[in-house]
Design a protein around this motif. Structure first.
Motif, PDB file in Angstrom:
ATOM      1  N   CYS A 172      53.546  16.102 -29.232  1.00 15.35           N
ATOM      2  CA  CYS A 172      54.091  17.456 -29.399  1.00 15.35           C
ATOM      3  C   CYS A 172      55.461  17.401 -30.076  1.00 15.35           C
ATOM      4  O   CYS A 172      55.796  18.273 -30.881  1.00 15.35           O
ATOM      5  N   CYS A 201      55.771  15.424 -24.852  1.00 14.84           N
ATOM      6  CA  CYS A 201      55.053  14.181 -25.127  1.00 14.84           C
ATOM      7  C   CYS A 201      55.315  13.813 -26.590  1.00 14.84           C
ATOM      8  O   CYS A 201      55.705  14.668 -27.391  1.00 14.84           O
ATOM      9  N   HIS A 252      49.046  17.054 -20.970  1.00 16.61           N
ATOM     10  CA  HIS A 252      49.102  16.163 -22.141  1.00 16.61           C
ATOM     11  C   HIS A 252      49.310  14.712 -21.702  1.00 16.61           C
ATOM     12  O   HIS A 252      50.019  14.436 -20.736  1.00 16.61           O
ATOM     13  N   CYS A 283      54.886  16.771 -20.289  1.00 13.60           N
ATOM     14  CA  CYS A 283      55.063  17.581 -21.493  1.00 13.60           C
ATOM     15  C   CYS A 283      55.060  19.056 -21.096  1.00 13.60           C
ATOM     16  O   CYS A 283      54.141  19.517 -20.424  1.00 13.60           O
ATOM     17  N   VAL A 303      54.725  21.608 -23.038  1.00 13.94           N
ATOM     18  CA  VAL A 303      53.758  22.442 -23.759  1.00 13.94           C
ATOM     19  C   VAL A 303      52.524  22.592 -22.874  1.00 13.94           C
ATOM     20  O   VAL A 303      51.961  23.673 -22.725  1.00 13.94           O
TER      21      VAL A 303
END
Ligand code: ZN
Ligand code: ZN
Length: 265
Positions: A224, A221, A179, A173, A175
């Motif tokens: 998210c 993910c 994650h 992920c 972000v």
């Protein structure tokens, strides 16, 4: 819109009972059914000098009925075309119509994306070998693809491009690489989903550039990804992704400010 259409006539009558300018001015209050009628009645009465207090009793249920029937965009179009409505209210109706149309296109895009992810998953879940992918950004310019035309116009997504983007993110992920991601059946690769940061429905604003490029595709993910599409308060998440990608986007001619990007979400 055909003026002889009975739906139009009924809608026009309902809208006149609501008050065309009032409909535009309090559009989002009518739309938000969590606002109790008496609270809204008080708000309209105090903010609208021409209003009588008892008028709200029939105004609000009729306005909300327009939303229940899914006729709110047609109602805005009527307001825009009504010469007797004050220009300020008509301009407001125009602004709301544009915003709502963009939002509708974006939720349509989510449906297209889900179909695409299913196809992508089918390909990646069994016997997938990523040795044929070229996990490198290629910054040569590419013109937009032609739309796939059936009933609605769909901008085609290339599975290889999305797979490449996921590969370049190491199937994590973007972000936050920490994650949680699970492994796909069959191939054992981490499960992440591709998301086009500048949505494909923005294509008219970028007429010379293909939006389906690795530079514009983020590996997310599942959590998210859903948060970005459906979450309240997702601005911070979007901002993280924007900061990570703005230079890569610019490298293929996609120049966009954060505020402009946010408009699409
Ligand atoms: Zn997405
Ligand atoms: Zn995540």
């Amino acid at each position: 819109m055909n003026e002889k259409d009975t739906k139009y006539v009924d809608l026009n009558t309902t809208l006149s009972a609501v008050g065309k300018a009032v409909f535009a001015t309090f559009y989002y209050d009518f739309k938000d059914i969590s606002i109790p009628e008496d609270v809204l009645a008080h708000k309209i009465f105090t903010e609208n000098s021409a209003s009588r207090s008892d008028r709200q009793n029939f105004r609000i249920p009729r306005a909300r009925r327009i939303f229940q029937m899914g006729q709110e965009l047609d109602a805005l179009r009527i307001v825009i075309q009504s010469k007797r409505v004050a220009p300020k209210a008509r301009d407001l109706a125009k602004e709301i119509l544009n915003r709502e149309t963009l939002k509708n296109k974006y939720s349509q895009e989510r449906r297209e994306e889900q179909v695409f992810i299913q196809e992508l998953n089918k390909e990646m879940d069994c016997n997938f070998h990523d040795s044929q992918l070229v996990p490198q950004y290629n910054n040569t310019s590419k013109s937009p693809k032609s739309l796939i035309s059936n009933t609605t116009q769909i901008y085609p997504r290339d599975r290889k491009i999305s797979q490449n983007a996921l590969r370049m993110a190491n199937y994590l992920c973007e972000v936050n690489n920490d994650h949680f991601v699970f492994r796909r059946k069959g191939s054992g690769i981490n499960y992440t989903e591709p998301h086009h940061l500048i949505p494909l429905c923005a294509r008219l604003d970028f007429p010379d550039v293909d939006l389906d490029r690795e530079q514009n595709i983020i590996s997310l993910c599942s959590n998210c990804h859903n948060f970005l599409h459906y979450g309240a308060d997702n601005t911070e998440l979007l901002h993280i992704l924007y900061e990570q990608r703005k230079e890569l986007l610019a490298s293929i001619g996609l120049i966009i400010s954060f505020d402009e990007l946010k408009e699409y979400y």
